[in-house]
Design a protein around this motif. Structure first.
Motif, PDB file in Angstrom:
ATOM      1  N   HIS A 149     -10.052  -7.598  11.174  1.00 22.56           N
ATOM      2  CA  HIS A 149     -10.309  -7.203   9.787  1.00 22.56           C
ATOM      3  C   HIS A 149     -11.027  -5.859   9.726  1.00 22.56           C
ATOM      4  N   GLN A 150     -11.999  -5.650  10.602  1.00 23.38           N
ATOM      5  CA  GLN A 150     -12.745  -4.396  10.594  1.00 23.38           C
ATOM      6  C   GLN A 150     -11.827  -3.217  10.898  1.00 23.38           C
ATOM      7  N   ALA A 151     -10.986  -3.365  11.927  1.00 24.48           N
ATOM      8  CA  ALA A 151     -10.100  -2.272  12.314  1.00 24.48           C
ATOM      9  C   ALA A 151      -9.078  -1.974  11.224  1.00 24.48           C
ATOM     10  N   VAL A 152      -8.485  -3.024  10.654  1.00 27.10           N
ATOM     11  CA  VAL A 152      -7.487  -2.821   9.604  1.00 27.10           C
ATOM     12  C   VAL A 152      -8.134  -2.199   8.361  1.00 27.10           C
ATOM     13  N   ARG A 153      -9.322  -2.652   8.031  1.00 23.38           N
ATOM     14  CA  ARG A 153     -10.009  -2.112   6.856  1.00 23.38           C
ATOM     15  C   ARG A 153     -10.318  -0.628   7.030  1.00 23.38           C
ATOM     16  N   GLU A 154     -10.801  -0.253   8.227  1.00 25.48           N
ATOM     17  CA  GLU A 154     -11.231   1.123   8.444  1.00 25.48           C
ATOM     18  C   GLU A 154     -10.066   2.075   8.695  1.00 25.48           C
TER      19      GLU A 154
END
Length: 203
Positions: free
Chosen positions: A128-133
């Motif tokens: 989630h963090q990677a996709v969000r950023e």
């Protein structure tokens, strides 16, 4: 086995003198190999170094722990906004942006994203963090820019230049991918543009 000993899936190779982007890519490839073969829980800095054929000092000089390393590997595998220049018209812009996101999700790293998302614990949070950023934040700006160009031509209602509308297309693709798995057809991407996005934004 200690917390930092190589996982059983590590394929040790003799250390080489690679540097810069070549070494970084080898390390990221090793991360994905380890995530696929042994999973998040058993991946260690030692196992990644052994698989990449480098010393673990090369890893610790850049990443304090495996979570930071995994996030950077995921970021690097996701689409860069610079890969999608303006296409000349609104529909083509939206299709190009969504197709680029779809292709990245279905790349050779897609299996790793699926595995991490399904694994209990921190793995899903890293995805989630990677996709969000790397996807939602920068691609939202590209979608807003495309809508603004359309508004300047009278093709888009200026009232819809919002982050909610800009997030709609990528959200639909990511939702489809993580719920139904790989294999997002071109027809689905076209339908998202023609049946959802264009109808949302037209004056």
């Amino acid at each position: 086995m200690t917390a930092e000993s190589p996982g059983s899936g590590a394929a040790s190779r003799p250390a080489t003198r690679r540097r810069g982007p070549e070494l970084e890519q080898a390390i990221f490839d090793a991360v994905f190999q380890q995530l696929t073969t042994v999973g998040y829980g058993r991946l260690t800095m030692d196992s990644v170094a052994a698989t990449a054929g480098t010393g673990k000092g090369s890893l610790y000089r850049r990443w304090p722990d495996k979570n930071a390393l995994i996030v950077d590997a995921l970021r690097a595998s996701l689409p860069s906004p610079s890969d999608v220049p303006p296409q000349g018209d609104l529909r083509s812009d939206l299709l190009a942006l969504l197709t680029r996101i779809r292709d990245a999700l279905e790349s050779s790293y897609g299996v790793t994203f699926q595995a991490l998302k399904a694994e209990p614990g921190p793995g899903a949070g890293l995805v989630h963090q990677a996709v969000r950023e790397r996807v939602f934040a920068p691609y939202r700006e590209l979608f807003l820019a495309a809508l603004a160009r359309g508004a300047a031509k009278g093709e888009v209602d200026p009232a819809v230049l919002t982050t909610v509308v800009a997030n709609a297309g990528p959200a639909m693709l990511i939702h489809r991918y993580f719920l139904e798995g790989a294999g997002i057809p071109d027809d689905f991407v076209v339908d998202v543009v023609d049946q959802v996005l264009l109808r949302m934004v037209r004056p």
